[in-house]
Design an enzyme around this catalytic site. Structure first.
Site, PDB file in Angstrom:
ATOM      1  N   ILE A  75       6.714   2.059 -13.241  1.00  0.00           N
ATOM      2  CA  ILE A  75       5.096   1.624 -13.535  1.00  0.00           C
ATOM      3  C   ILE A  75       4.592   2.676 -14.272  1.00  0.00           C
ATOM      4  CG2 ILE A  75       4.663  -0.106 -11.796  1.00  0.00           C
ATOM      5  CD1 ILE A  75       3.007   2.155 -10.229  1.00  0.00           C
ATOM      6  N   HIS A 116      16.235   6.738  -4.541  1.00  0.00           N
ATOM      7  CA  HIS A 116      15.996   6.221  -6.098  1.00  0.00           C
ATOM      8  C   HIS A 116      16.426   7.007  -6.927  1.00  0.00           C
ATOM      9  CE1 HIS A 116      12.003   8.319  -5.350  1.00  0.00           C
ATOM     10  NE2 HIS A 116      12.256   8.121  -6.761  1.00  0.00           N
TER      11      HIS A 116
END
Length: 112
Positions: free
Chosen positions: A32, A98
């Site tokens: 984002i 991640h």
């Protein structure tokens, strides 16, 4: 899955994300706050806090394979970067393993 973990919630689809690819064991979605024209986060669906906790070579292989497929699909033939942060001193802010897949521009060194 951890009920408090942001990425577990994304993997469980209780929080929306711009998903670009997935497998039974992994999910990839657009960051984002992108730091490059292509900035995708690749995560295992299973909660693993960081690279320090990884003990499953098959899971890592799946994350690598999924990342390579995404890089190809995104047209990153001139190169891309795949990075993870480990621990707070390493810059990790979400404590779910991640990898940042970054591309679409020349990467510089040192990174940070």
């Amino acid at each position: 899955m951890s009920s408090e973990c942001l990425f577990c919630k994304i993997a469980g689809r209780s929080i929306p994300a711009d998903v670009v690819a997935e497998t039974d064991n992994a999910l990839a979605f657009r960051d984002i706050n992108p730091q490059a024209p292509t900035h995708v986060l690749v995560i295992p669906r299973q909660h693993v806090e960081s690279l320090e906790e990884v003990d499953d070579p098959q899971m890592m292989g799946e994350l690598v394979t999924l990342s390579r497929m995404i890089a190809s699909r995104e047209g990153l033939e001139n190169g891309w970067r795949w990075v993870t942060n480990v621990g707070s001193d390493g810059g990790q802010s979400v404590f779910h393993l991640h990898f940042h897949l970054l591309g679409g521009r020349r990467m510089t060194w040192p990174p940070g």
